[in-house]
Structures are given as structure tokens and as C-alpha cells.
Scaffold this active site. Structure first.
Site, PDB file in Angstrom:
ATOM      1  N   HIS A 519       0.845  -1.201   0.000  1.00 50.54           N
ATOM      2  CA  HIS A 519       0.000   0.000   0.000  1.00 50.54           C
ATOM      3  C   HIS A 519       0.883   1.255   0.000  1.00 50.54           C
ATOM      4  CE1 HIS A 519      -3.477   2.472   1.652  1.00 50.54           C
ATOM      5  NE2 HIS A 519      -2.437   3.189   2.057  1.00 50.54           N
ATOM      6  N   GLU A 520       1.866   1.291   0.904  1.00 50.92           N
ATOM      7  CA  GLU A 520       2.727   2.489   0.995  1.00 50.92           C
ATOM      8  C   GLU A 520       3.540   2.657  -0.283  1.00 50.92           C
ATOM      9  OE1 GLU A 520       1.835   4.381   3.185  1.00 50.92           O
ATOM     10  OE2 GLU A 520       0.932   3.037   4.652  1.00 50.92           O
ATOM     11  N   HIS A 523       1.515   4.207  -3.005  1.00 51.96           N
ATOM     12  CA  HIS A 523       1.302   5.652  -2.892  1.00 51.96           C
ATOM     13  C   HIS A 523       2.291   6.429  -3.770  1.00 51.96           C
ATOM     14  CE1 HIS A 523      -2.002   6.248  -0.268  1.00 51.96           C
ATOM     15  NE2 HIS A 523      -1.459   5.713   0.811  1.00 51.96           N
ATOM     16  N   GLU A 580      -5.837   6.476  -1.587  1.00 51.15           N
ATOM     17  CA  GLU A 580      -5.839   5.352  -0.640  1.00 51.15           C
ATOM     18  C   GLU A 580      -6.413   4.092  -1.288  1.00 51.15           C
ATOM     19  OE1 GLU A 580      -4.287   5.412   2.087  1.00 51.15           O
ATOM     20  OE2 GLU A 580      -3.920   7.576   2.179  1.00 51.15           O
ATOM     21  N   ASP A 584      -4.623   0.613  -1.731  1.00 53.45           N
ATOM     22  CA  ASP A 584      -5.166  -0.651  -1.212  1.00 53.45           C
ATOM     23  C   ASP A 584      -5.163  -1.727  -2.294  1.00 53.45           C
ATOM     24  OD1 ASP A 584      -5.661   0.149   1.365  1.00 53.45           O
ATOM     25  OD2 ASP A 584      -7.806   0.518   1.083  1.00 53.45           O
TER      26      ASP A 584
HETATM   27 ZN   LIG Z   1      -2.338   5.204   2.589  1.00 53.64          ZN
END
Ligand SMILES: [Zn+2]
Length: 681
Positions: A519-520, A523, A580, A584
Site C-alpha cells: 500500500h505504501e 502511494h 488510498e 489498497d
Molecule cells: Zn495510505
């Protein structure tokens, strides 16, 4: 301690991965918080079909067994672990208070002063009186700037925000940044929405302002009139502020200009005096994040009478100070922000509020004690291996992307390889030696801690960016990506069950912390992150065709999220949650590929009747088990870029054919979107 001005949700981060081991006292492994596991079969509700609704299958048992405690508005597995971490900090602080040493004296005194309820009650409004007198003494609008600089330093969010930030176009240097601020409601939209709930909340807000002003010494009649004027002033400011979706676009909030441009935009505010009194080093250029806001600010200053301006400053000061004043202030603050806005029934115990205050003010001093006791080097090694696997899987995914051309792929791979990871805690701890902490002055400590932090940030203006810095404290149960530093950060606090365990198998760890790492990383390639290059500079590295393909793919995700009902008549905002939601979806895909590569050829061991693939998805799902009040759900949907927990499970796994296969779901199952699945990364 409050620093009201968040710049693009980024304050600081790093290029240097921590390499120093914690002190020799570190245990071999962090002891698991009692009863928490990465995958826990007892949380499942077997009466639900996972192909129909994975969230209620994976979490149904937990949801029934964990009603929201009266002192929480959102209670999920993040909260569960966070409360365990607060208990550990509580023990550390109790021990420090009982036996102060050179290393723990400041945290002990800060915590002890906050805990001294009797002392705080006895003083009433006294600790705030010098600050209120300073506002009373304001004789003309000409002198407003110096007063605003002082109020900003002690943490009152008045009129606008000012701080340091990496230059978006040259992320090696810090520059000054100035932007919108000064609002007491969570978002500019709260001032204008016309639905019945919003109208009621504004009326409640006005009543709250009046009660706080009355506690600060105004008569009830005066206070009612003043509250109306304060709300009108904030509404005028809000009218010129960008909304959350607009602020997500970095180009919209980047306007680097000579410092005198401020005088052109808002000539009735003494900017030079403000900058001088703020203590900032001198500078030639700054980022004026929202020029239109500054024009509005000028109008507000000229159109508002001096007494009303003073009332507004007084309100914001009382608002900032309320949590550390006597009980009537604490209760009134909670009645609006806790009960009305979030649906929380009771205040948290004082000790926990004081743990949070100490974490906020002296986070790296307290965090150092936490890490020494609870974070071992073996956890760090294992997480490094996970990150390495995720990076390799991400590279493979990028190389095979069907919708991206070779040139953009090459740049994306460079960005991925340049992405730095930081695990656990900072390599260099913050030095608090210049911060004065007194055992009998809770509010003064809070103001001094805010001033220390404000000054520490302002001192960065004109300096090279320190890439070793963290913007979350070590016990925090969160993780983050910083686009301006191109790094991923995992505080020690989250590297425990239910997110990570030294004893869980790969399926579970990759499904839980692996998906968070993915997830990070994603980003860096979401709709905002993709605008920054491998160095953290705002710099378009995409061909026009690839950008177009990206936009149509994320539109698919935005449409999915925007169709989800968060609470009552409030739908999720597909655009606000896009970053986000992209993270995800990408995170779960990449972590799955990494897990498959790591476990290739391993026997398929079934645990509690679940195959490794099933446990991968169940571990992912179970970290999001959550109960929340309707008020908190509304607040989250309107202001939080994170999708609702249920959507983070069902909305994401239904885009993955691997999920449908793991659970043998029929083609028409709700959790199998088939042809309609969205895919970016
Ligand atoms: Zn996030």
C-alpha cells in the site's frame, strides 16, 4: 501540543534507512499484545458466505464480540493494538514518574503535570490569563501580525498557516510555505452544506463557541453574540479555502513566489512583521499554497471590526488550550468534538489522554524508551526481507504492465528502486534539551512544546531537507509514504500482531503487513504520488498516452468507491479516497505476488480449515475489522481520504480473481467483479 499547519499531509521523512540497532536491553522479539493474532479463526462468522461478503465473514465474530467502548468513536483492530501500546507507554511513564532519571525526566514531568488534575482544577483559568491579556491589549489591526505570530507559536490555529516544506520542484531544499487555516470545524464544506444534519452541527458549533467564550469570562448574552460573529468570520475564511479534493492536486497548491507577493495578495496584514516575529530565518521566496485564500483573508481583516477579530483570536486560543485547562473546559470541548462530531459517549481516562499528550509533545523521547523495551532487531530484519520481496514483485509487475509504454516504465522502475524504507524508529533521536518542562504547569508545558516544535520546523527554511526525519512517533500504529522524500515508513508500533508476527507464517504476514508495505509503495504511484519523480520533485515523467491510460484506470476505482454508501445518505467520495483506494488495490496485488514468489514450491498447509491462499486474504481482511458510531462514519466519509473499512475489504478483494479462486466463488458472486474488475497496479 498542536501544529495546526499540515503541508500536503507531509511534514518530514527520510533517505537514510535506520541501521543502528536498539540498545542492548531490547528483547529478542516484541511480546505480542495479549490475544492478538495476525489471522484469528475465532473472529470469523461462519454463517456468512465469504464469496458474498468477505468483510462480515472474516470479521463478523469480532464485530459482535467488540462493541465500541464508551470512550471511543471508532473501535477496530488498529484501535485494539493502539490501546495495548498506550498501556505499555503508561507503564513506562509510571516507572519514569516513580524513578526519574536524566533520560526520562522530561517525559515524566510532562506526563506528571498533565496528570495533576487537582493542581489544574485549583488554578482554573489562571494559566491562560497572560495569553488572554495579550489579546485584550491588541490596540490596532496594525499590530495583529505580531500577535498572530505568537499565537501560531503556542499552537492556536488562527487565520492562516505558515511553516517549512520541501520545495516541490527541488525536494532537497526546504522553503517557507503559507496556506489556508483558522477554522474550528473539520473542513471548509462544513460551513456551507445545507442538509439538515450539517445545519444542526453548525448550530451546535455556534453554541459550543458561545459556551467556551463564557467559560473564558464573557457574559452569556455577550458570548452568544460573539459566537455568531466568530462563526461568520470563519465562514468568510472558509469561502476562500480549497476543498480537500482540490488540495490533493500538488500543482494546485504550489505557487512559489517572492515573499513580497504576500503584500500584494493581502496588503492589510503586516507580513514582514509576522515573519520576523515568527522567528523564521529570512528568505526570498515561499510557496503561497492558496493565493485566493490570502485575498479572502485580506478582505476578512479589513471587513471585520477589531473587537470581533479579538473575539475570534480569544475563541481559537481557548479552543487550543481547553484539553489542558480545568474540568469545565475539558468537558465542553469533549461535548462538541467528542460527542456531537464523533458520537463518543465518554472521555478517555485521564492517564490515556496524558499519554497521548506526552506522545504528541515529546514523541521521540518517549518513543526511545518504548523502542528500547519493546522493539527487537529480529523484527526489523524480517520486515526488511518482506520489503525486499515486495520491491522485487513490484518491479516484475511494472515490467509486465500491459498499459504502460517502455519509457514511462523505465522511470517508474527507477522511482521504485530509489524508494527508501525506514523501519521502527529514527536513526538519530530528536534533541529536546532546549525545551523547558515543569512538573506543575501542564498548559505552559503544552505551549512551550508547541513553540519548540514550531521553531524547530521554521529553522528548516533555507536548509537542506533532512531525509532521516520521521513524521510519526515510534509507538504509532500507522505507516506512511512521503511523496516529497520518496520513502516508506513503518513505526515500531505497527510491527506487531495483528499486522505482523515473528511466529505467523508467510501467507498471514504477507496478507497483513505485506499488503500495508505494498500500500505504501503504491502511494508512490497513485494519482498524487505519480506526479513526483524518484527524487521527490514535482516533475512529470509520464508520456501523454500513459497518463491517459492511468487516468482511465483510476477512474474505474473512483467510480467503485463513489458508489459505496458510508452511512445513512452519505456516500463515499470516490475522488477524495482515490489515492488510498489505489494503494489498497495495488498493495494487495503486489503483496500476493511477493508471497507467491517467496512460498513457491512450499506444501499447502491448512490451518483451522483454511488454505494458505485463504489465510492470505483473511489476514488482510481481519486487520480492518471495525465498529464505529454513525457520527464517526459521517465524519470519515466527508473528510478522511481513507475508504470505509468494509469497502477496504470487499471493494478490493472483488477486483482480484485470485480471491475468487481461493474461495471457489461462482462467477456471479458479489465478491467477484469478473470483467468489471478495476486494475491499475
Ligand atoms: Zn495510505
Amino acid at each position: 501540543m498542536r501544529i495546526a499547519f499540515a503541508l500536503l499531509g507531509v511534514s518530514a521523512a527520510a533517505l537514510i534507512a535506520c541501521s543502528s540497532a536498539p540498545e542492548a536491553t531490547a528483547p529478542a522479539a516484541a511480546p505480542a499484545a495479549a490475544g492478538l493474532a495476525v489471522f484469528d479463526p475465532s473472529l470469523i462468522d461462519a454463517s456468512v458466505d465469504p464469496c458474498h461478503d468477505l468483510y462480515h465473514y472474516a470479521c463478523g465474530g469480532w464485530i459482535k464480540a467488540n462493541p465500541i467502548p464508551p470512550d471511543q468513536a471508532v473501535y477496530g483492530r488498529f484501535t485494539e493494538l493502539n490501546i495495548h501500546n498506550r498501556d505499555k507507554l503508561h507503564e513506562i511513564l509510571d516507572a519514569a514518574t516513580a524513578q526519574p532519571t536524566e533520560a526520562n525526566r522530561k517525559v515524566a514531568d510532562y506526563y506528571g503535570a498533565c496528570l495533576d488534575e487537582a493542581g489544574i482544577e485549583a488554578k482554573g483559568l489562571d494559566p491562560l490569563k497572560p495569553e488572554l491579556a495579550r489579546i485584550d491589549a491588541l490596540a490596532s489591526k496594525k499590530d495583529l501580525a505580531a500577535l498572530v505570530a505568537h499565537l501560531h507559536a503556542i499552537g492556536a490555529d488562527v487565520l492562516f498557516g505558515f511553516g517549512a516544506q520541501p520545495d516541490f520542484k527541488d525536494a532537497t531544499r526546504n522553503i517557507a510555505g503559507q496556506g489556508a487555516g483558522g477554522l474550528g470545524l473539520p473542513d471548509r464544506d462544513y460551513y456551507f452544506k445545507t442538509d439538515a444534519k450539517s445545519v444542526q452541527q453548525r448550530a451546535d458549533y455556534e453554541a459550543h463557541i458561545a459556551r467556551l467564550l463564557a467559560l473564558g469570562g464573557a457574559s452569556p448574552d455577550q458570548a452568544a453574540k460573539q459566537a455568531k460573529a466568530v462563526l461568520a468570520l470563519e465562514t468568510a475564511l472558509a469561502r476562500h479555502a480549497l476543498d480537500r479534493v482540490q488540495r490533493r492536486d500538488p500543482a494546485t497548491v504550489y505557487h512559489k513566489q517572492p515573499v513580497h507577493a504576500l503584500d500584494r495578495l493581502a496588503p492589510h496584514f503586516a507580513w514582514a512583521a509576522y515573519i520576523k516575529d515568527s522567528g523564521a530565518p529570512s528568505f526570498a521566496d515561499l510557496n503561497i499554497m492558496e493565493p485566493e485564500f490570502d485575498k479572502g483573508l485580506d478582505h476578512v481583516i479589513t471587513a471585520t471590526s477589531l473587537p470581533v477579530l479579538k473575539t475570534y483570536l480569544r475563541w481559537q486560543l481557548l479552543h487550543a488550550a481547553a484539553p489542558l485547562l480545568s474540568k469545565p473546559f475539558v468537558d465542553e470541548n469533549f461535548a462538541f468534538y467528542g460527542k456531537i462530531m464523533r458520537g463518543t459517549k465518554e472521555l478517555e481516562p485521564r492517564w490515556r489522554r496524558c499519554v497521548n499528550q506526552t506522545d504528541g509533545a515529546l514523541g521521540e523521547a518517549l518513543g526511545k524508551l518504548y523502542v528500547e523495551k519493546y522493539f527487537g532487531p529480529d523484527a526489523k530484519e524480517r520486515v526488511e526481507q518482506l520489503i525486499g520481496d515486495l520491491r522485487a514483485a513490484y518491479a516484475k509487475d511494472l515490467e509486465a504492465l500491459p498499459w504502460m509504454g517502455e519509457e514511462t516504465k523505465k522511470r517508474a522502475l527507477e522511482k521504485l528502486q530509489a524508494m527508501v524504507d525506514k523501519i521502527g524508529y529514527p536513526a538519530k533521536w530528536r534533541d529536546y534539551s532546549s525545551l523547558e518542562v515543569k512538573r506543575d504547569d501542564a498548559l505552559g508545558n503544552d505551549f512551550r512544546a508547541s513553540a519548540f516544535e514550531t521553531r524547530r520546523r521554521l529553522d528548516k527554511i533555507g536548509q537542506p531537507v533532512d531525509r532521516g526525519e520521521w513524521s510519526q512517533t515510534p509507538p504509532t500504529v500507522k505507516a506512511y509514504y512521503s511523496p516529497l522524500h520518496n520513502d516508506i515508513n513503518f513505526p515500531a508500533g505497527i510491527l506487531q500482531p495483528p499486522f505482523f508476527s515473528m511466529t505467523a507464517d508467510d501467507a498471514e504476514n504477507y496478507g497483513s503487513i505485506g499488503a500495508i508495505i505494498g500500500h505504501e509503495m503504491t502511494h508512490g504511484f497513485d494519482d498524487k504520488g505519480r506526479e513526483f519523480d524518484k527524487n521527490g520533485d514535482l516533475n512529470d515523467w509520464w508520456t501523454a498516452d500513459d497518463a491517459k491510460n492511468f487516468d482511465s484506470r483510476v477512474q474505474c476505482l473512483s467510480d467503485q468507491a463513489g458508489a459505496f454508501v458510508a452511512v445513512d445518505d452519505v456516500k463515499q467520495n470516490g475522488k477524495l479516497t482515490l489515492g488510498e483506494n489505489t494503494a489498497d488495490n495495488g498493495g494487495l496485488h503486489i503483496a500476493y505476488a511477493a508471497y507467491k514468489a517467496r512460498d513457491a514450491g512450499q506444501p499447502e498447509t491448512t490451518i483451522a480449515g483454511h488454505t494458505p491462499d485463504q489465510r492470505y486474504f483473511l489476514a488482510y481482511a481481519q486487520k480492518w475489522c471495525t465498529n464505529m458510531t454513525p457520527e464517526a462514519a459521517r465524519l470519515q466519509a466527508l473528510t478522511n481520504p481513507h475508504p470505509m473499512p468494509e469497502f477496504r475489504i470487499n471493494g478490493v478483494v472483488s477486483n482480484m480473481a485470485e480471491f475468487a479462486k481461493a474461495f471457489n466463488c461462482p462467477a456471479d458472486a458479489a465478491m467477484s467483479r469478473g470483467e468489471k474488475a478495476c486494475r491499475v497496479w
